[in-house]
Write a protein that holds these residues in place. Structure first.
Motif, PDB file in Angstrom:
ATOM      1  N   THR A 187      51.773  34.714  36.289  1.00 16.98           N
ATOM      2  CA  THR A 187      50.752  34.694  35.080  1.00 16.98           C
ATOM      3  C   THR A 187      49.877  33.514  35.192  1.00 16.98           C
ATOM      4  O   THR A 187      50.351  32.216  35.451  1.00 16.98           O
ATOM      5  N   VAL A 234      39.941  38.605  41.346  1.00 20.07           N
ATOM      6  CA  VAL A 234      41.356  38.375  41.156  1.00 20.07           C
ATOM      7  C   VAL A 234      41.744  38.488  42.772  1.00 20.07           C
ATOM      8  O   VAL A 234      41.481  39.637  43.428  1.00 20.07           O
ATOM      9  N   LEU A 251      46.299  36.791  32.430  1.00 18.99           N
ATOM     10  CA  LEU A 251      46.350  37.760  33.731  1.00 18.99           C
ATOM     11  C   LEU A 251      47.722  37.660  34.158  1.00 18.99           C
ATOM     12  O   LEU A 251      48.258  36.600  34.407  1.00 18.99           O
ATOM     13  N   TYR A 254      41.768  34.496  27.885  1.00 19.85           N
ATOM     14  CA  TYR A 254      42.551  35.559  28.742  1.00 19.85           C
ATOM     15  C   TYR A 254      43.923  35.372  29.574  1.00 19.85           C
ATOM     16  O   TYR A 254      43.799  33.938  29.944  1.00 19.85           O
ATOM     17  N   LEU A 263      47.953  44.919  37.851  1.00 20.03           N
ATOM     18  CA  LEU A 263      47.268  43.824  37.138  1.00 20.03           C
ATOM     19  C   LEU A 263      47.342  43.930  35.670  1.00 20.03           C
ATOM     20  O   LEU A 263      46.874  45.130  34.908  1.00 20.03           O
ATOM     21  N   TYR A 264      47.911  43.232  34.434  1.00 17.37           N
ATOM     22  CA  TYR A 264      47.611  43.274  33.200  1.00 17.37           C
ATOM     23  C   TYR A 264      46.653  42.271  32.625  1.00 17.37           C
ATOM     24  O   TYR A 264      47.093  41.001  32.834  1.00 17.37           O
ATOM     25  N   LEU A 265      45.755  42.490  31.961  1.00 17.02           N
ATOM     26  CA  LEU A 265      44.555  41.710  31.468  1.00 17.02           C
ATOM     27  C   LEU A 265      44.742  41.949  30.190  1.00 17.02           C
ATOM     28  O   LEU A 265      44.434  42.722  29.198  1.00 17.02           O
TER      29      LEU A 265
END
Length: 147
Positions: A139, A55, A120, A118, A78-80
């Motif tokens: 996003t 990332v 992100l 996914y 970060l949100y995965l």
């Protein structure tokens, strides 16, 4: 006659467009100077072969280490495949899912990511991990194909 008609129409036009003080209770307009964050990699719609997701982020907000309370600055989170935390709460830390980049870095690698779809989300939060308001967020969606 035209001038009289215009004189009568102006107050109605202003009221319809929100030009009166009666609209002060409405939500404020978005602050265009709030800044941006952009997920450079992975790109939206990418197909990634492998188990590591690199990332890379860019931002117009000053990125400083966690704990620095300089107004208008923050650091990356970060949100995965995770839901966003409430706007008035510190971003939680969940290994492999919600990552704090409190060292002011702009790059991170998720390791051993299984195959699948996914989402992100990158969020900039202040020195105590509360998301900046208005939200500074980006996003992307991508697919991991472990080959």
């Amino acid at each position: 006659m035209k001038n009289a008609l215009l004189t009568l129409m102006v107050p109605f036009t202003l009221a319809a467009c929100g030009g009166t003080d009666s609209q002060t209770d409405s939500a404020p307009a978005a602050d265009l100077d709030a800044g941006t964050v952009t997920i450079i990699t992975p790109m939206n719609g990418a197909l990634i072969n492998g188990t590591d997701i690199s990332v890379t982020l860019a931002s117009t907000v000053s990125i400083l280490p966690a704990g620095d309370l300089t107004e208008g600055s923050g650091h990356h989170h970060l949100y995965l495949n995770a839901e966003l935390a409430p706007a008035d709460q510190p971003v939680p830390s969940v290994p492999g899912s919600i990552i704090h980049m409190g060292d002011a870095s702009t790059a991170y690698v998720f390791e051993d990511v299984p195959a699948g779809e996914y989402t992100l989300i990158a969020v900039i939060a202040d020195g105590v991990h509360v998301p900046l308001q208005p939200w500074v967020v980006d996003t992307v969606r991508f697919t991991v194909a472990n080959q």
